[in-house]
Design an enzyme around this catalytic site. Sequence first.
Site, PDB file in Angstrom:
ATOM      1  N   HIS A 135       0.732  -1.702  -0.045  1.00 33.15           N
ATOM      2  CA  HIS A 135      -0.358   0.236  -0.581  1.00 33.15           C
ATOM      3  C   HIS A 135       0.776   1.050  -0.211  1.00 33.15           C
ATOM      4  O   HIS A 135       2.101   1.211   0.779  1.00 33.15           O
ATOM      5  CB  HIS A 135      -0.933  -0.236   1.367  1.00 33.15           C
ATOM      6  CG  HIS A 135      -0.694  -0.025   1.892  1.00 33.15           C
ATOM      7  ND1 HIS A 135       0.406   1.095   3.100  1.00 33.15           N
ATOM      8  CD2 HIS A 135       0.322  -0.811   3.642  1.00 33.15           C
ATOM      9  CE1 HIS A 135       1.145   1.192   4.073  1.00 33.15           C
ATOM     10  NE2 HIS A 135       0.753  -0.621   4.246  1.00 33.15           N
ATOM     11  N   HIS A 144      11.846  -0.655 -13.078  1.00 38.91           N
ATOM     12  CA  HIS A 144      11.689  -1.841 -13.481  1.00 38.91           C
ATOM     13  C   HIS A 144      11.791  -2.717 -11.894  1.00 38.91           C
ATOM     14  O   HIS A 144      13.161  -2.647 -11.000  1.00 38.91           O
ATOM     15  CB  HIS A 144      12.349  -2.513 -14.580  1.00 38.91           C
ATOM     16  CG  HIS A 144      12.768  -4.245 -14.310  1.00 38.91           C
ATOM     17  ND1 HIS A 144      13.361  -3.969 -14.880  1.00 38.91           N
ATOM     18  CD2 HIS A 144      11.722  -5.084 -14.331  1.00 38.91           C
ATOM     19  CE1 HIS A 144      13.071  -5.856 -15.621  1.00 38.91           C
ATOM     20  NE2 HIS A 144      12.196  -6.191 -14.320  1.00 38.91           N
TER      21      HIS A 144
END
Length: 211
Positions: A135, A144
């Site tokens: 979250h 990446h």
Amino acid sequence: MRKLAILGASGHGKVVADTAECCGWKTIEFFDDAWPELQHNGAWSVVGNTEALLERSKQFDGVLVAIGNNRIRHAKLLELQAADACLCSLVHPAATVSRYAVLEDGSVVFAGAVVSADSRIGLGAILNTGCSIDHDCELGAAVHVSPGARLAGGVTVGNLSWIGIGASVRQLVRIGAGVMVGAGAAVTADVADNLTVVGVPARVFDKGNAS
């Protein structure tokens, strides 16, 4: 019939194309600057280079860049944006992305990846197989996150950074732009821009002392 163009006929490109098929894209064409010498990428045809894609971009319902190098991928995405190409994102059916997360254009989320509530994923990110973004994370452009990497809640990752395979990042850590986090590293403290960190706990990699 939806038609997708992918720039970058690489192994990563094959995974993007396979994910696209799982998402219902029926026609997929590759473009790569190694064309015309490069004619195929696995099961898919390579039909032109970057210039050809820029010329034909309006013929496609979606366009993605499948280049692993973060800086090159970002530059190509900006080039396509300037040409008003229809950049899209892909989320594999076996991935889980919260309805409260934000995924910007040009990003791909592969099988087994999880993106939790109120996380924001920037332009052209790669969230690779089985990674997790908890979250309230914020990932910049062309980040990446490699297979199996784990970002705890509230982590910030700057533009063009690479989180290596199996790495983990403690909650609320801030990782700067252009950072490389080594495979299996455990990042427990903030990392400044343009550094490489490795190990458990992660420390700045000193090439001069590398054996």
